[in-house]
Scaffold this motif. Structure first.
Motif, short mmCIF file in Angstrom:
data_model
loop_
_atom_site.label_atom_id
_atom_site.label_comp_id
_atom_site.label_asym_id
_atom_site.label_seq_id
_atom_site.Cartn_x
_atom_site.Cartn_y
_atom_site.Cartn_z
N ASP A 6 0.62 -6.96 -0.85
CA ASP A 6 0.59 -7.20 0.32
C ASP A 6 0.67 -6.18 0.40
O ASP A 6 0.07 -6.35 2.53
N LEU A 7 1.49 -5.03 0.55
CA LEU A 7 1.45 -3.83 1.66
C LEU A 7 -0.11 -3.09 1.46
O LEU A 7 -0.08 -2.77 2.39
N ARG B 110 4.45 -11.61 2.81
CA ARG B 110 4.76 -13.34 1.56
C ARG B 110 6.90 -13.04 1.25
O ARG B 110 7.43 -14.23 0.95
N SER B 111 7.04 -12.16 1.33
CA SER B 111 8.00 -11.62 1.07
C SER B 111 9.18 -12.46 2.27
O SER B 111 10.42 -12.43 2.38
N ARG B 112 8.04 -11.79 3.94
CA ARG B 112 8.90 -12.59 4.93
C ARG B 112 7.69 -13.49 6.14
O ARG B 112 7.91 -12.40 7.01
N LEU C 263 4.64 -8.26 5.21
CA LEU C 263 5.95 -8.96 4.55
C LEU C 263 5.37 -10.51 5.06
O LEU C 263 6.12 -10.81 4.73
N GLN D 204 5.22 -8.48 -2.93
CA GLN D 204 4.88 -7.00 -1.33
C GLN D 204 4.63 -5.57 -1.68
O GLN D 204 3.72 -5.86 -0.79
N PRO E 120 8.47 -10.68 -7.59
CA PRO E 120 8.53 -11.00 -5.69
C PRO E 120 8.28 -9.11 -5.66
O PRO E 120 7.71 -8.69 -4.20
N ARG E 121 8.85 -8.28 -6.21
CA ARG E 121 8.40 -6.91 -6.14
C ARG E 121 6.90 -6.37 -6.09
O ARG E 121 6.55 -6.01 -5.12
#
Length: 403
Positions: free
Chosen positions: A10-11, A51-53, A49, A7, A3-4
């Motif tokens: 994605d950033l 995929r993480s949110r 955000l 994220q 997950p990290r």
């Protein structure tokens, strides 16, 4: 991907796309104002955000794009974030959330048509603004539907992959449980057969003790020996009765609870019959015997018989038409091997050991022996075991006689 890491990627993607959108805005627009530059980061950066949110990211992108449309700020490359956010929303949430996102995207397209969101295109693609607006709206609808469909397909693929992994984990658990149940069942069968083996030995001991007691002459010099033999007989009978009470319950499925089976315990003395049955079933069986097998313990003889029986059964089941059965007496050890020619390749060799083989390991371990089960070089499948030829008590008695 963790997950990290997702994220972080994605950033990086959001920042990179915002930079590209800013460059294209500068290249393609002749006149820009502050609103054009403000909406580039507002629309693009929430993709960090995605995929993480996914719900939060899609909401922020949608609110920024809707505000841009209501203010009449012309569309730019950065507004492609709406499509990317919609695809991610459908792919990383549930079907209902994806449909809600699709409806919101249609609303955004309607507002864009009303406010002439793509006025930049209207001024450059032709004089007939009605046709341009119609084509622009149709194109926007197609892109929105395509983005939603892409996300829906991605969601189904993820769910299918998850279902496959869950099924594989369930099968692994079931396989492990089946092996444990097989081992427990085999221990129960071993206990039942041990009942017969030990009962036979105790019966012989009692008969011999009684016979020796009756054979002694009736004088004072033999009273001590007769008393000892009587104690041996009484102890043997008590032990036999207690063993029947404890282990007789294991015979419940063979007869009435608490009763022992009267069927003879199989052993290597029935090996010729076992080989003949396998040959009659169509297998080409070669039997090789090296050494004296007459003084084997009952437990070793029984285990060797069961091992050969299981090996011949597996050979017939998996197409091993040519089978070699080898028994070799190696001093105080017996080597038993069953090798077939039909499982060098294919599912049987590649799959996990069967429950019968698991039971064989339990049996051989109970005798103090060891096993080696698996494919052999040159083709075929072999089940090999090394077991003590005699029990520990018998071995000690033989050593004392030799001494």
């Amino acid at each position: 991907m963790t997950p990290r890491a997702a994220q972080g990627s994605d950033l990086v993607l959001a920042v990179l796309l915002a930079g590209v959108a800013a460059v294209l805005l500068k290249v393609l627009s002749t006149s820009l104002d502050a609103a054009d530059w403000v909406f580039v980061p507002l629309v693009m950066l929430p993709l960090a955000l995605r995929r993480s949110r996914p719900r939060t990211g899609a909401t922020l992108v949608g609110v920024a794009a809707l505000t841009q449309a209501l203010l009449g700020v012309p569309i730019g490359f950065h507004d492609a974030a709406v499509l990317l956010a919609l695809a991610t929303l459908g792919g990383w949430t549930d079907r209902r959330t994806g449909l809600v996102g699709l409806g919101c995207a249609f609303v955004l397209v309607g507002v864009g048509v009303w406010r002439r969101w793509w006025g930049y295109l209207d001024r450059r693609l032709g004089p007939d603004l009605t046709l341009v607006q119609t084509l622009s709206a149709a194109g926007a609808v197609v892109l929105v539907v395509a983005a939603w469909a892409f996300g829906e397909q991605a969601r189904r693929a993820r769910e299918g992959d998850l279902a496959v992994r869950q099924r594989a984990a369930q099968l692994e658990r079931e396989r492990s449980q089946l092996a444990e149940l097989s081992a427990a069942a085999e221990r129960t069968r071993i206990a039942r057969e041990m009942h017969d083996v030990v009962a036979h030995g105790l019966t012989v001991m009692i008969v011999q003790a009684d016979g020796a007691s009756y054979a002694l002459p009736p004088d004072a010099n033999t009273d001590v020996a007769r008393s000892a033999l009587g104690e041996i007989s009484r102890t043997g009978r008590a032990a036999l009765q207690e063993m029947r009470q404890l282990l007789g319950l294991l015979r419940a499925e063979d007869g009435e609870p608490g009763q022992a089976s009267v069927a003879p315990v199989p052993g290597l003395r029935r090996l010729d019959v076992l080989v003949a049955e396998a040959r009659a079933a169509g297998a080409e069986v070669t039997l090789e015997v090296d050494g004296d097998l007459s003084e084997l313990s009952e437990l070793t003889s029984l285990t060797a018989y069961r091992l050969i029986q299981e090996g011949l059964t597996n050979a017939r089941r998996h197409g091993g038409a040519v089978v070699t059965v080898t028994l070799q007496r190696l001093g105080e050890e017996l080597m038993v091997s069953v090798q077939d020619s039909g499982r060098a390749s294919g599912d049987a060799a590649a799959g996990p050991p069967g429950v019968g083989l698991t039971g064989l390991r339990e049996r051989v371990t109970a005798t103090g022996g060891r096993t080696r089960i698996g494919p052999v070089p040159g083709g075929g499948f072999a089940v090999t075991a090394w077991m003590p030829a005699t029990s520990r008590a018998e071995s000690a008695d033989q050593r004392e006689r030799k001494a």
